[in-house]
Motif scaffolding. Structure first.
Motif, PDB file in Angstrom:
ATOM      1  N   HIS A  54       8.625 -45.984  -6.768  1.00 22.93           N
ATOM      2  CA  HIS A  54       8.991 -45.859  -8.171  1.00 22.93           C
ATOM      3  C   HIS A  54       7.692 -45.829  -8.965  1.00 22.93           C
ATOM      4  CE1 HIS A  54      10.415 -46.857 -12.209  1.00 22.93           C
ATOM      5  NE2 HIS A  54      11.623 -46.492 -11.819  1.00 22.93           N
ATOM      6  N   ARG A  55       7.640 -45.020  -9.986  1.00 25.50           N
ATOM      7  CA  ARG A  55       6.394 -44.805 -10.728  1.00 25.50           C
ATOM      8  C   ARG A  55       5.831 -46.075 -11.351  1.00 25.50           C
ATOM      9  NH1 ARG A  55       7.230 -44.626 -16.227  1.00 25.50           N
ATOM     10  NH2 ARG A  55       9.416 -44.769 -16.852  1.00 25.50           N
ATOM     11  N   LEU A  56       6.672 -47.093 -11.601  1.00 27.29           N
ATOM     12  CA  LEU A  56       6.226 -48.322 -12.253  1.00 27.29           C
ATOM     13  C   LEU A  56       5.901 -49.444 -11.268  1.00 27.29           C
ATOM     14  CD1 LEU A  56       8.811 -48.455 -15.188  1.00 27.29           C
ATOM     15  CD2 LEU A  56       6.380 -47.884 -15.378  1.00 27.29           C
ATOM     16  N   ILE A  57       6.122 -49.205  -9.983  1.00 25.15           N
ATOM     17  CA  ILE A  57       6.037 -50.282  -8.989  1.00 25.15           C
ATOM     18  C   ILE A  57       4.813 -50.110  -8.101  1.00 25.15           C
ATOM     19  CG2 ILE A  57       7.202 -51.395  -7.044  1.00 25.15           C
ATOM     20  CD1 ILE A  57       9.863 -50.537  -8.276  1.00 25.15           C
ATOM     21  N   GLU A  58       4.066 -51.189  -7.962  1.00 24.11           N
ATOM     22  CA  GLU A  58       2.940 -51.230  -7.028  1.00 24.11           C
ATOM     23  C   GLU A  58       3.332 -52.047  -5.807  1.00 24.11           C
ATOM     24  OE1 GLU A  58      -0.922 -52.101  -8.509  1.00 24.11           O
ATOM     25  OE2 GLU A  58      -0.482 -51.350 -10.525  1.00 24.11           O
ATOM     26  N   THR A  59       2.932 -51.575  -4.640  1.00 22.47           N
ATOM     27  CA  THR A  59       3.333 -52.247  -3.390  1.00 22.47           C
ATOM     28  C   THR A  59       2.139 -52.698  -2.555  1.00 22.47           C
ATOM     29  OG1 THR A  59       3.507 -50.101  -2.264  1.00 22.47           O
ATOM     30  CG2 THR A  59       5.527 -50.996  -3.261  1.00 22.47           C
ATOM     31  N   SER A  60       0.930 -52.628  -3.113  1.00 23.40           N
ATOM     32  CA  SER A  60      -0.237 -53.078  -2.350  1.00 23.40           C
ATOM     33  C   SER A  60      -0.168 -54.585  -2.124  1.00 23.40           C
ATOM     34  CB  SER A  60      -1.528 -52.721  -3.077  1.00 23.40           C
ATOM     35  OG  SER A  60      -1.664 -53.488  -4.253  1.00 23.40           O
ATOM     36  N   ALA A  61      -0.727 -55.033  -1.014  1.00 21.10           N
ATOM     37  CA  ALA A  61      -0.690 -56.461  -0.674  1.00 21.10           C
ATOM     38  C   ALA A  61      -1.387 -57.326  -1.722  1.00 21.10           C
ATOM     39  CB  ALA A  61      -1.300 -56.685   0.711  1.00 21.10           C
ATOM     40  N   PRO A  62      -2.561 -56.940  -2.254  1.00 17.62           N
ATOM     41  CA  PRO A  62      -3.199 -57.795  -3.266  1.00 17.62           C
ATOM     42  C   PRO A  62      -2.349 -57.999  -4.513  1.00 17.62           C
ATOM     43  CG  PRO A  62      -4.802 -56.267  -2.354  1.00 17.62           C
ATOM     44  CD  PRO A  62      -3.460 -55.844  -1.827  1.00 17.62           C
ATOM     45  N   VAL A  63      -1.708 -56.936  -4.986  1.00 16.46           N
ATOM     46  CA  VAL A  63      -0.870 -57.068  -6.176  1.00 16.46           C
ATOM     47  C   VAL A  63       0.353 -57.915  -5.870  1.00 16.46           C
ATOM     48  CG1 VAL A  63       0.569 -55.811  -7.822  1.00 16.46           C
ATOM     49  CG2 VAL A  63      -1.679 -54.920  -7.211  1.00 16.46           C
ATOM     50  N   ARG A  64       0.970 -57.708  -4.735  1.00 20.49           N
ATOM     51  CA  ARG A  64       2.146 -58.496  -4.358  1.00 20.49           C
ATOM     52  C   ARG A  64       1.786 -59.971  -4.212  1.00 20.49           C
ATOM     53  NH1 ARG A  64       3.521 -56.162   0.994  1.00 20.49           N
ATOM     54  NH2 ARG A  64       5.269 -57.608   0.947  1.00 20.49           N
ATOM     55  N   LEU A  65       0.636 -60.274  -3.615  1.00 19.40           N
ATOM     56  CA  LEU A  65       0.225 -61.667  -3.426  1.00 19.40           C
ATOM     57  C   LEU A  65      -0.008 -62.352  -4.765  1.00 19.40           C
ATOM     58  CD1 LEU A  65      -0.633 -64.018  -1.597  1.00 19.40           C
ATOM     59  CD2 LEU A  65      -2.941 -63.045  -1.569  1.00 19.40           C
ATOM     60  N   ARG A  66      -0.649 -61.667  -5.701  1.00 19.00           N
ATOM     61  CA  ARG A  66      -0.957 -62.276  -6.998  1.00 19.00           C
ATOM     62  C   ARG A  66       0.289 -62.498  -7.851  1.00 19.00           C
ATOM     63  NH1 ARG A  66      -6.213 -62.786  -8.369  1.00 19.00           N
ATOM     64  NH2 ARG A  66      -7.774 -61.740  -7.080  1.00 19.00           N
ATOM     65  N   ASN A  67       1.406 -61.914  -7.458  1.00 20.31           N
ATOM     66  CA  ASN A  67       2.655 -62.081  -8.193  1.00 20.31           C
ATOM     67  C   ASN A  67       3.733 -62.753  -7.351  1.00 20.31           C
ATOM     68  OD1 ASN A  67       2.573 -60.399 -10.973  1.00 20.31           O
ATOM     69  ND2 ASN A  67       1.257 -59.425  -9.456  1.00 20.31           N
ATOM     70  N   ALA A  68       3.325 -63.416  -6.284  1.00 22.04           N
ATOM     71  CA  ALA A  68       4.301 -63.982  -5.350  1.00 22.04           C
ATOM     72  C   ALA A  68       4.720 -65.404  -5.688  1.00 22.04           C
ATOM     73  CB  ALA A  68       3.738 -63.947  -3.926  1.00 22.04           C
ATOM     74  N   LEU A  69       3.829 -66.170  -6.291  1.00 22.29           N
ATOM     75  CA  LEU A  69       4.053 -67.607  -6.437  1.00 22.29           C
ATOM     76  C   LEU A  69       3.543 -68.089  -7.793  1.00 22.29           C
ATOM     77  CD1 LEU A  69       2.852 -68.533  -2.857  1.00 22.29           C
ATOM     78  CD2 LEU A  69       5.207 -68.704  -3.659  1.00 22.29           C
ATOM     79  N   GLY A  70       3.864 -69.352  -8.111  1.00 21.59           N
ATOM     80  CA  GLY A  70       3.419 -69.956  -9.350  1.00 21.59           C
ATOM     81  C   GLY A  70       2.387 -71.032  -9.110  1.00 21.59           C
ATOM     82  N   GLN A  71       2.533 -72.159  -9.822  1.00 20.53           N
ATOM     83  CA  GLN A  71       1.548 -73.230  -9.771  1.00 20.53           C
ATOM     84  C   GLN A  71       2.135 -74.557  -9.307  1.00 20.53           C
ATOM     85  OE1 GLN A  71      -1.869 -73.202 -10.534  1.00 20.53           O
ATOM     86  NE2 GLN A  71      -1.690 -70.980 -10.481  1.00 20.53           N
TER      87      GLN A  71
END
Length: 534
Positions: A54-71
């Motif tokens: 999808h044009r708005l979705i990134e699937t690279s591992a670095p981007v997914r990791l940085r958005n996977a969890l909170g604090q």
């Protein structure tokens, strides 16, 4: 750059001095640091993405990791040990409500769960992907960050829900206004996150909690758009704002919010007062809250938090002189520190502080001036960086918070601290637990407890220690008659304890609301309540 496995900017450090480390070693034993997983190792641990293009979705591992969890502490353990587990299969970065609508339709079409993501500061497990076989789409809203409109006459401002706290305040300040919402996570949390978790800022005594600020907005839900109009007040049935507040992504994605703003204060000051013991301090702050003097903040530390703050402050010689002088004034080993502040027009704010100091003196309070208050203001968003420093030396820092009516404040404080000690003792460890009242009301107060204990250096054992602690202190809160969350929301970490507060009928009502807006159960499943069943 933002830290990927800790708090804040990786160029900012808030070191633990040698005296502070000696203090912790004396209390709970010497910590031992460990080597963390690298960013590359954590990325390599992620499963391949399962979502189509999808044009708005990134699937690279670095981007997914940085958005996977909170604090939350479990989030930290997963990141630091490189044991991420479930992660989003893709991360979308919408730039408009129409983009969000398109993404929800996409997720419905492919049967994906949707996890809204703002600043990533959740400490209650709001951001984790499900462990089942369902693909997950994280929707990062931080590009929705513009102030769309400012109504100076009504003092209403309309923002994209993904605006960070500092950016929101900067946009308002340019026009002479402020929202005045300053949680400790202010630098990295977002307006939408504050609303959907019912956040409370440090100066809530003046500006109110986020529910007093939230006037209306727009939510994109799986069944269509929900528009919440603004009114100064309304008696027209159910307040739709209350469906959005605290919804934690379960009904849809908040894309735009209208908030009630205030003119920038002409004057602001914070003062420190010490009391000889907890009893006199609690009585004083209760009377201050009930007097409604026009203060903006009251924050009362118990004796152990006061001792800890002084021990971590550095400037050993100056602190020693202060403690000697306080001792002469009757504030010795059991002393408790109150931070109070006022904001607004200079005459009214100064009068509020003067009245507060008079009342405090009547309960044995010793005023030490503005210097400690100025220091607190300077560091109020930096103290959380101590989590990074503590980890490096083999310690973890976690918190829990609740709110109770005044007769329950002290018993709840003791119950939570005792429960933490008992839980860690089962693992052969000690805990350094201390408490403050961070938000005060005429009827009661929030009770916010911090826990410091040692890392085991083993993922399973460290996770087991956290689970024991979390369950023990949560049950202590429930059994004390407190809410399971005053300001952090529910997420997945507090969800098991919500039924004790809401009751069967309340839980059923919430489930019905979620089903109405999200019949497929795709929105942030497992948070707040168990995943909805279609």
């Amino acid at each position: 750059m933002r830290r990927w496995n800790g708090w804040g900017d990786d160029a900012v450090n808030f070191a633990l001095e040698a005296d502070a480390l000696a203090f912790l070693a004396q209390r709970i034993g010497a910590g031992k640091g460990r080597e963390d997983a690298t960013f590359e190792q954590a990325c390599n641990a992620l499963a391949p993405p399962r979502l189509p293009y999808h044009r708005l979705i990134e699937t690279s591992a670095p981007v997914r990791l940085r958005n996977a969890l909170g604090q939350s502490l479990p989030d930290w353990l997963k990141l630091r040990y490189g044991r991420i587990g479930a992660a989003p299969d893709g991360v979308a970065f919408p730039e408009s409500a129409e983009d969000v609508r398109e993404l929800l339709d996409y997720a419905q079409r492919y049967g994906a769960a949707v996890v809204p993501h703002g600043g990533g500061t959740s400490v209650a497990g709001h951001l984790t992907a499900g462990e089942g076989g369902q693909a997950t789409l994280a929707v990062n809203l931080t590009r929705l960050c513009r102030m769309a409109h400012l109504d100076r006459v009504s003092q209403l401002a309309t923002f994209g829900a993904g605006v960070y706290g500092p950016d929101l305040e900067a946009q308002l300040r340019a026009h002479g206004y402020t929202l005045g919402h300053y949680p400790q996570s202010f630098e990295y949390s977002t307006l939408g996150g504050w609303i959907v978790t019912r956040s409370s800022g440090q100066q809530s005594l003046r500006y109110g909690r986020i529910e007093q600020m939230f006037a209306g907005g727009t939510v994109e839900t799986p069944v269509g758009r929900l528009e919440v109009p603004t009114f100064p007040a309304s008696a027209a049935g159910t307040d739709l704002r209350e469906i959005v507040l605290g919804s934690e992504g379960r009904i849809g994605i908040l894309t735009e919010a209208v908030v009630r703003v205030s003119p920038l204060p002409a004057y602001e000051a914070f003062h420190a007062v010490f009391f000889p013991d907890w009893a006199s301090a609690e009585t004083a702050v209760r009377e201050l809250a009930q007097a409604k003097l026009g203060l903006s903040m009251l924050r009362l530390s118990n004796a152990l938090e006061t001792t800890t703050m002084l021990a971590l402050a550095g400037h050993k010689k100056l602190i020693g002189l202060l403690e000697g002088w306080l001792s002469l004034r009757g504030c010795k080993d059991g002393k408790c520190m109150l931070m109070l502040g006022a904001s607004g027009a200079r005459p009214q704010a100064k009068a509020a502080i003067a009245a507060a100091l008079r009342l405090a003196r009547g309960h044995g309070g010793v005023h030490v001036g503005r210097k400690m208050g100025d220091k607190w203001k300077q560091n109020r968003f930096r103290n959380v960086y101590l989590r990074n420093a503590a980890w490096e030396h083999g310690y973890v820092i976690d918190t829990v918070e609740t709110a109770v009516d005044w007769p329950l404040v002290e018993p709840t404080m003791h119950a939570v601290e005792a429960a933490a000690a008992k839980a860690l003792a089962q693992h052969g460890e000690q805990v350094h637990a201390y408490t403050h009242l961070s938000h005060l009301y005429a009827q009661g107060a929030s009770v916010y407890t911090t826990f410091v204990y040692r890392l085991a250096g083993d993922y399973e054992e460290d996770m087991a220690r956290w689970r024991s602690l979390k369950q023990a202190v949560s049950l202590a809160i429930v059994n004390s008659g407190g809410t399971i969350s005053h300001q952090h929301g529910v997420g997945s970490d507090h969800a098991p304890y919500l039924a004790a507060e809401k009751g069967a009928a309340g839980i059923a009502a919430m489930e019905a609301i979620f089903r109405h807006f999200d019949p497929q159960g795709m929105m942030n499943p497992g948070k707040l309540l168990p995943a909805a069943k279609p």
